[in-house]
Scaffold this motif. Structure first.
Motif, PDB file in Angstrom:
ATOM      1  N   LEU A 105       0.833  -1.140   0.099  1.00 12.39           N
ATOM      2  CA  LEU A 105       0.011  -0.008   0.013  1.00 12.39           C
ATOM      3  C   LEU A 105       1.024   1.289  -0.100  1.00 12.39           C
ATOM      4  O   LEU A 105       0.507   2.218  -0.778  1.00 12.39           O
ATOM      5  CB  LEU A 105      -0.927   0.083   1.196  1.00 12.39           C
ATOM      6  CG  LEU A 105      -2.122  -1.242   1.237  1.00 12.39           C
ATOM      7  CD1 LEU A 105      -2.793  -1.046   2.387  1.00 12.39           C
ATOM      8  CD2 LEU A 105      -2.776  -1.203  -0.042  1.00 12.39           C
ATOM      9  N   VAL A 106       1.928   1.193   0.715  1.00 14.41           N
ATOM     10  CA  VAL A 106       2.901   2.463   0.602  1.00 14.41           C
ATOM     11  C   VAL A 106       3.534   2.249  -0.599  1.00 14.41           C
ATOM     12  O   VAL A 106       3.797   3.717  -1.063  1.00 14.41           O
ATOM     13  CB  VAL A 106       3.866   2.354   1.694  1.00 14.41           C
ATOM     14  CG1 VAL A 106       5.223   3.350   1.647  1.00 14.41           C
ATOM     15  CG2 VAL A 106       3.429   2.232   3.269  1.00 14.41           C
ATOM     16  N   SER A 107       3.895   1.449  -1.298  1.00 14.70           N
ATOM     17  CA  SER A 107       4.295   1.630  -2.722  1.00 14.70           C
ATOM     18  C   SER A 107       3.195   2.222  -3.567  1.00 14.70           C
ATOM     19  O   SER A 107       3.861   2.973  -4.592  1.00 14.70           O
ATOM     20  CB  SER A 107       4.491   0.177  -3.169  1.00 14.70           C
ATOM     21  OG  SER A 107       5.664  -0.582  -2.491  1.00 14.70           O
ATOM     22  N   LEU A 108       2.202   1.866  -3.465  1.00 15.05           N
ATOM     23  CA  LEU A 108       0.965   2.658  -4.267  1.00 15.05           C
ATOM     24  C   LEU A 108       1.067   4.049  -4.166  1.00 15.05           C
ATOM     25  O   LEU A 108       0.624   4.831  -5.003  1.00 15.05           O
ATOM     26  CB  LEU A 108      -0.355   2.068  -3.896  1.00 15.05           C
ATOM     27  CG  LEU A 108      -0.503   0.428  -4.335  1.00 15.05           C
ATOM     28  CD1 LEU A 108      -1.966  -0.028  -3.823  1.00 15.05           C
ATOM     29  CD2 LEU A 108      -0.376   0.268  -5.744  1.00 15.05           C
ATOM     30  N   VAL A 109       1.291   4.413  -3.108  1.00 15.58           N
ATOM     31  CA  VAL A 109       1.321   5.950  -2.728  1.00 15.58           C
ATOM     32  C   VAL A 109       2.385   6.686  -3.340  1.00 15.58           C
ATOM     33  O   VAL A 109       2.533   7.827  -3.846  1.00 15.58           O
ATOM     34  CB  VAL A 109       1.725   6.390  -1.022  1.00 15.58           C
ATOM     35  CG1 VAL A 109       1.954   7.696  -0.944  1.00 15.58           C
ATOM     36  CG2 VAL A 109       0.568   5.931  -0.337  1.00 15.58           C
ATOM     37  N   VAL A 110       3.748   5.912  -3.849  1.00 19.49           N
ATOM     38  CA  VAL A 110       4.655   6.368  -4.487  1.00 19.49           C
ATOM     39  C   VAL A 110       4.690   6.210  -5.835  1.00 19.49           C
ATOM     40  O   VAL A 110       5.392   6.804  -6.606  1.00 19.49           O
ATOM     41  CB  VAL A 110       6.161   5.541  -3.887  1.00 19.49           C
ATOM     42  CG1 VAL A 110       7.406   6.199  -4.561  1.00 19.49           C
ATOM     43  CG2 VAL A 110       6.179   5.805  -2.365  1.00 19.49           C
ATOM     44  N   VAL A 111       3.669   5.477  -6.449  1.00 13.51           N
ATOM     45  CA  VAL A 111       3.727   5.204  -7.634  1.00 13.51           C
ATOM     46  C   VAL A 111       3.349   6.428  -8.761  1.00 13.51           C
ATOM     47  O   VAL A 111       3.904   6.357  -9.876  1.00 13.51           O
ATOM     48  CB  VAL A 111       2.385   4.047  -8.094  1.00 13.51           C
ATOM     49  CG1 VAL A 111       2.092   4.312  -9.248  1.00 13.51           C
ATOM     50  CG2 VAL A 111       2.626   2.823  -7.611  1.00 13.51           C
ATOM     51  N   PRO A 112       2.738   7.427  -8.241  1.00 20.09           N
ATOM     52  CA  PRO A 112       2.603   8.448  -9.014  1.00 20.09           C
ATOM     53  C   PRO A 112       3.748   9.206  -9.375  1.00 20.09           C
ATOM     54  O   PRO A 112       4.101   9.851 -10.657  1.00 20.09           O
ATOM     55  CB  PRO A 112       1.575   9.615  -8.071  1.00 20.09           C
ATOM     56  CG  PRO A 112       0.977   8.669  -7.302  1.00 20.09           C
ATOM     57  CD  PRO A 112       1.675   7.352  -7.025  1.00 20.09           C
ATOM     58  N   PHE A 113       4.883   9.169  -8.672  1.00 21.84           N
ATOM     59  CA  PHE A 113       6.280   9.735  -8.855  1.00 21.84           C
ATOM     60  C   PHE A 113       6.999   8.875  -9.991  1.00 21.84           C
ATOM     61  O   PHE A 113       7.894   9.419 -10.535  1.00 21.84           O
ATOM     62  CB  PHE A 113       7.180   9.328  -7.687  1.00 21.84           C
ATOM     63  CG  PHE A 113       6.778  10.728  -6.754  1.00 21.84           C
ATOM     64  CD1 PHE A 113       6.890  11.974  -6.819  1.00 21.84           C
ATOM     65  CD2 PHE A 113       6.352  10.414  -5.332  1.00 21.84           C
ATOM     66  CE1 PHE A 113       6.500  12.849  -5.831  1.00 21.84           C
ATOM     67  CE2 PHE A 113       6.040  11.185  -4.314  1.00 21.84           C
ATOM     68  CZ  PHE A 113       6.141  12.467  -4.618  1.00 21.84           C
ATOM     69  N   TRP A 114       6.517   7.980 -10.336  1.00 16.80           N
ATOM     70  CA  TRP A 114       6.937   7.354 -11.567  1.00 16.80           C
ATOM     71  C   TRP A 114       6.641   7.734 -13.154  1.00 16.80           C
ATOM     72  O   TRP A 114       7.167   7.675 -13.862  1.00 16.80           O
ATOM     73  CB  TRP A 114       6.499   5.647 -11.594  1.00 16.80           C
ATOM     74  CG  TRP A 114       7.061   4.909 -10.462  1.00 16.80           C
ATOM     75  CD1 TRP A 114       7.776   5.311  -9.281  1.00 16.80           C
ATOM     76  CD2 TRP A 114       6.609   3.598  -9.999  1.00 16.80           C
ATOM     77  NE1 TRP A 114       8.098   4.208  -8.428  1.00 16.80           N
ATOM     78  CE2 TRP A 114       7.302   3.365  -8.907  1.00 16.80           C
ATOM     79  CE3 TRP A 114       5.809   2.585 -10.611  1.00 16.80           C
ATOM     80  CZ2 TRP A 114       7.371   1.855  -8.145  1.00 16.80           C
ATOM     81  CZ3 TRP A 114       5.781   1.382  -9.834  1.00 16.80           C
ATOM     82  CH2 TRP A 114       6.369   0.999  -8.761  1.00 16.80           C
ATOM     83  N   THR A 115       5.621   8.722 -13.019  1.00 15.92           N
ATOM     84  CA  THR A 115       5.243   9.329 -14.281  1.00 15.92           C
ATOM     85  C   THR A 115       5.704  10.804 -14.261  1.00 15.92           C
ATOM     86  O   THR A 115       5.500  11.394 -12.817  1.00 15.92           O
ATOM     87  CB  THR A 115       3.600   9.382 -14.237  1.00 15.92           C
ATOM     88  OG1 THR A 115       3.080   7.994 -14.240  1.00 15.92           O
ATOM     89  CG2 THR A 115       3.335  10.082 -15.708  1.00 15.92           C
ATOM     90  N   SER A 116       5.954  11.294 -15.055  1.00 17.41           N
ATOM     91  CA  SER A 116       6.374  12.731 -15.170  1.00 17.41           C
ATOM     92  C   SER A 116       5.352  13.780 -14.700  1.00 17.41           C
ATOM     93  O   SER A 116       4.116  13.429 -14.761  1.00 17.41           O
ATOM     94  CB  SER A 116       6.690  13.196 -16.553  1.00 17.41           C
ATOM     95  OG  SER A 116       6.840  14.669 -16.577  1.00 17.41           O
ATOM     96  N   MET A 117       5.743  14.745 -13.719  1.00 16.24           N
ATOM     97  CA  MET A 117       4.772  15.704 -13.266  1.00 16.24           C
ATOM     98  C   MET A 117       4.177  16.336 -14.270  1.00 16.24           C
ATOM     99  O   MET A 117       3.169  16.881 -14.357  1.00 16.24           O
ATOM    100  CB  MET A 117       5.641  16.631 -12.358  1.00 16.24           C
ATOM    101  CG  MET A 117       4.796  17.794 -11.549  1.00 16.24           C
ATOM    102  SD  MET A 117       3.581  16.947 -10.503  1.00 16.24           S
ATOM    103  CE  MET A 117       3.280  18.482  -9.246  1.00 16.24           C
TER     104      MET A 117
END
Length: 288
Positions: A105-117
């Motif tokens: 679940l914590v990894s899912l929080v970080v997932v958006p950072f895998w895509t360019s802002m």
């Protein structure tokens, strides 16, 4: 000649911190010194910098008052909005979730950072634009709804973009919480709400202040979100700096604004550390 243990220790310390110190000096201290020099200069007739010693640029900060007002209003509001959303989620992840599922679940929080802002902000431009949410509202009878190019759109982009940066430090702080304190509070007859405000919240305050300071400091220099979602109508200080340095070529005024921004950032950091120290003692050293 054989070196003494103290000399060896000094050489090892210098070898470890020397490269980082040189990097910071060359890429942070020297550029800031250059900006400081520019800020007391004058604009050259053709634009750029002309040597002088005057504080007229600082007296002229009011020319970009709208950028300061927008930044100093929306940045704290955005940070508070992120906090109100992030704290319950971080509490759930740190206290309520089974440890075997917590990492996922914590990894899912970080997932958006895998895509360019940039890509993520462009997606919000579509959602808030005429073909997005306003079009859906129009189909159900709600017309003339404007979402894009408004302070609300910028605030939404801020919360979406910076929410993970608020969740993670609060989660770390709550995960370190000694569960025996909560059990002792319950054994002594304290209600859950009393336990939260007297134990959980004070002990997690270092993470809260770290998240608030981190998000606020980054928002003070934000450029992309107000540029895309504000459509040139909601200017931040970052947008004003780009205009002054690249378009108006008024480097002294831009430098004065940049120096003022650094002072505000340092003040935010010192205030947050002071609050964390006041309520939680030395525990904030783990996070700040």
């Amino acid at each position: 000649m054989e070196l003494t243990p103290k000399a060896k220790k000094t050489m090892v310390t210098a070898a470890l911190i020397g490269p980082a110190a040189i990097w910071l000096f060359v890429f942070m201290v020297l550029p800031f010194f250059a900006i400081l020099v520019f800020s007391v200069g004058e604009r050259a007739p053709a634009g750029g910098y002309q040597p002088a010693f005057t504080f007229d640029q600082f007296a002229n900060l009011g020319a970009r008052a709208a950028a300061f007002v927008n930044t100093l209003t929306l940045a704290p509001i955005g940070a508070i909005a992120c906090l109100l959303i992030a704290y319950p989620l971080a509490y759930y992840l740190a206290v309520k979730v089974d440890p075997r599922r917590r990492l996922l679940l914590v990894s899912l929080v970080v997932v958006p950072f895998w895509t360019s802002m940039l890509v993520r902000t462009y997606s919000w431009m579509y959602l808030l634009g005429a073909r997005g949410i306003p079009h859906v509202l129009e189909l159900i009878g709600i017309e003339n709804v404007r979402l894009i190019n408004t302070p609300g759109a910028v605030l939404l982009g801020i919360v979406y973009g910076y929410l993970p940066l608020m969740i993670l430090p609060i989660f770390v702080s709550l995960e370190k919480l000694d569960r025996r304190l909560l059990e002792a509070s319950a054994d002594l007859g304290a209600k859950p709400i009393s336990t939260f405000f007297n134990i959980t919240l004070p002990l997690s305050l270092p993470g809260v202040m770290t998240g608030v300071a981190l998000v606020t400091i980054l928002l003070l220099g934000e450029y992309l979100i107000p540029q895309l979602l504000g459509g040139g109508k909601v200017f931040f200080i970052g947008n004003a700096l780009v205009d002054l340095f690249l378009q108006s070529r008024n480097w002294p005024l831009g430098s004065a604004i940049a120096v003022t921004l650094v002072i505000v950032v340092v003040a935010v950091l010192l205030i947050s550390m002071r609050i964390a120290w006041r309520f939680a003692g030395t525990r904030q050293i783990d996070l700040v």
